[in-house]
Motif scaffolding. Structure first.
Motif, PDB file in Angstrom:
ATOM      1  N   THR A  65      52.059 -29.450 -20.898  1.00 48.88           N
ATOM      2  CA  THR A  65      53.134 -29.481 -19.908  1.00 48.88           C
ATOM      3  C   THR A  65      53.896 -30.800 -19.967  1.00 48.88           C
ATOM      4  N   SER A  66      53.172 -31.902 -20.075  1.00 46.44           N
ATOM      5  CA  SER A  66      53.843 -33.207 -20.131  1.00 46.44           C
ATOM      6  C   SER A  66      54.615 -33.379 -21.439  1.00 46.44           C
ATOM      7  N   LYS A  67      54.099 -32.849 -22.542  1.00 48.91           N
ATOM      8  CA  LYS A  67      54.823 -32.924 -23.818  1.00 48.91           C
ATOM      9  C   LYS A  67      56.123 -32.125 -23.747  1.00 48.91           C
ATOM     10  N   ILE A  68      56.088 -30.958 -23.133  1.00 49.73           N
ATOM     11  CA  ILE A  68      57.288 -30.143 -22.983  1.00 49.73           C
ATOM     12  C   ILE A  68      58.303 -30.874 -22.106  1.00 49.73           C
ATOM     13  N   ASP A  75      65.703 -34.339 -25.170  1.00 51.40           N
ATOM     14  CA  ASP A  75      66.839 -33.495 -25.542  1.00 51.40           C
ATOM     15  C   ASP A  75      68.039 -33.768 -24.638  1.00 51.40           C
ATOM     16  N   GLN A  76      67.782 -33.949 -23.340  1.00 48.02           N
ATOM     17  CA  GLN A  76      68.874 -34.233 -22.400  1.00 48.02           C
ATOM     18  C   GLN A  76      69.523 -35.578 -22.712  1.00 48.02           C
ATOM     19  N   VAL A  77      68.719 -36.590 -22.981  1.00 45.42           N
ATOM     20  CA  VAL A  77      69.247 -37.910 -23.290  1.00 45.42           C
ATOM     21  C   VAL A  77      70.034 -37.854 -24.598  1.00 45.42           C
ATOM     22  N   THR A  78      69.503 -37.172 -25.567  1.00 44.99           N
ATOM     23  CA  THR A  78      70.184 -37.040 -26.845  1.00 44.99           C
ATOM     24  C   THR A  78      71.526 -36.328 -26.675  1.00 44.99           C
TER      25      THR A  78
END
Length: 83
Positions: A65-68, A75-78
């Motif tokens: 869960t933490s990895k996801i 992905d959002q920052v990218t």
């Protein structure tokens, strides 16, 4: 009951009672049928194994869960920086 709770027992006496209890318990265990003792120990170990397996499953789920969540954050920052 209230009187029993108000009785003060010195630490030395408590340690003495504990030692006597442990000695008595040890002698009872030695007199016990080995099969009964092994069955009880087996049950205790099975319960510990089940508890540890559940703990392992919980930790694995938490890790995934933490990895996801971290991947989504990345992905959002990218995405923000590529705009």
């Amino acid at each position: 009951m209230e009187q029993a709770c108000n009785i003060k027992v010195p630490t030395k006496k408590l340690k003495k009672f504990e030692k006597e209890y442990q000695t008595l318990r040890e002698s009872q265990l030695q007199q016990e049928d080995p099969i009964d003792r092994y069955q009880r120990e087996n049950r205790r170990l099975q319960e510990a194994t089940m508890r540890l397996e559940q703990e392992n499953d919980d930790l694995a789920h938490e890790l995934v869960t933490s990895k996801i969540a971290l991947r989504n954050d990345l992905d959002q920052v990218t995405t923000i920086f590529h705009m």
